[in-house]
Design a protein around this motif. Sequence first.
Motif, short mmCIF file in Angstrom:
data_model
loop_
_atom_site.label_atom_id
_atom_site.label_comp_id
_atom_site.label_asym_id
_atom_site.label_seq_id
_atom_site.Cartn_x
_atom_site.Cartn_y
_atom_site.Cartn_z
N GLN A 295 29.30 40.78 92.69
CA GLN A 295 30.12 41.70 93.53
C GLN A 295 29.87 43.03 93.06
OE1 GLN A 295 34.04 40.21 94.69
NE2 GLN A 295 33.59 38.49 93.28
N ASN A 296 29.55 43.05 91.64
CA ASN A 296 29.70 44.42 91.10
C ASN A 296 28.14 45.29 91.55
OD1 ASN A 296 31.71 44.16 89.70
ND2 ASN A 296 30.77 43.32 87.86
N TYR A 297 27.41 44.55 92.31
CA TYR A 297 25.90 44.96 92.78
C TYR A 297 25.95 45.27 94.24
CZ TYR A 297 24.65 44.21 87.83
OH TYR A 297 24.71 44.30 86.56
N SER A 298 26.81 45.06 95.00
CA SER A 298 26.89 45.04 96.32
C SER A 298 26.36 46.50 96.76
CB SER A 298 28.11 44.58 96.90
OG SER A 298 27.96 44.61 98.47
N SER A 299 27.00 47.51 96.09
CA SER A 299 26.79 48.91 96.65
C SER A 299 25.25 49.27 95.82
CB SER A 299 27.62 49.65 96.02
OG SER A 299 27.82 49.75 94.56
N THR A 300 25.00 48.43 94.90
CA THR A 300 23.53 48.79 94.45
C THR A 300 22.34 48.28 95.19
OG1 THR A 300 24.51 48.79 92.17
CG2 THR A 300 22.23 48.65 92.19
N LEU A 301 22.73 47.12 96.10
CA LEU A 301 21.70 46.34 96.71
C LEU A 301 21.72 46.36 98.29
CD1 LEU A 301 21.43 43.39 94.34
CD2 LEU A 301 20.03 45.18 94.33
#
Length: 353
Positions: A295-301
């Motif tokens: 969830q912490n990487y959704s905006s990163t990927l």
Amino acid sequence: MKRNITLFLTLTVLLLTGCKKDPQPTPSTPSTPSESNSAYLLNEGSWGGNDAEICLINRSNTDIIPDWFTRNNGRGLGDLGQDLIHYGSNLYATVHTSNTIEVINPVTGKSIKQINMGSRGPRYIAAHNGKIYVSCYDKSIVRIDTLSLNIEASCPLSGMQPEQLCIIGDNLYVCNSWQYDANGNTIYDSTVSVVNLSTFTETGKITVATNPNRIKAIDSHRFIVACSGDFSSPLALVVDILNNTQTPLSVPATNFDIYNNNIYLYSTAYDSLWNPTASFYRVDASTLQATPILQNYSSTLPYAYAINIDPFNGNIYICNSPYTENADLYTFSPDGSLLRKVEGGILASKVVF
């Protein structure tokens, strides 16, 4: 070219104005891993760019050797690397626009044979009992013997352009996706063809949802199929061929992998300007209960283009692949901790173990 060509061109134009990555430090030259510790990254390449590539990954530390195929063969892989599998003692890559299947030594990276597929348009590969089966855009499945490396037979299909395929028991299940009509408009299929491997004939079709394109066996009687619709509302179904039932997942799926009785997937959504976002889930294959992950990487990927699970340790590999620059390959531990981020090639689309 895994997506509708019209969508491809639209997104390409829109994304040309996207921001560029920050400069990255030059990495040290990684050492070549042993075959047992290797993974392989397929880079689809740009449409018409003749720049498909395979990179070599060291699974112990996720170091990456770029341009591995080109370095070992003095030539590129071709135009649009569509699929890659490791079966028996060889790697097999379909190169869609070049109309070839590349057979590669997984240790040396050297081409063993380049199989000419004529104008068939090879897409995806499944392997079984010493044969590989290739879906082709001429609406057929081609069977190739892995000893002679020659085409043995072709099975015509009655659906639209076939995409991914999987094998359960004595049958091959093939997604029938889309095609252009006489006026150049995109029309969609909604079926999965059933091909009997013994007779190598199409014996029927299963109606699922609009535009099925990805499929993978879950167990001895179930498969999951992703149906993209018009690319704005992806849907995933679990099809039980024994009980003749279909169960939609509670979350949409764009791409997925299976590991340890779990379905790992991501779902891509687009806003009105075709800007993407991606959400990631782990779905229990028994209960079909979905749990959000990464969830912490959704905006990163946002440009997730592949999700693959290392079958030996459960590590999660995500390819984040914008259209206008090289992809990044993220490796996460099973608990979702980021292990490493390395740069891949153009449109990195699959990690093979």
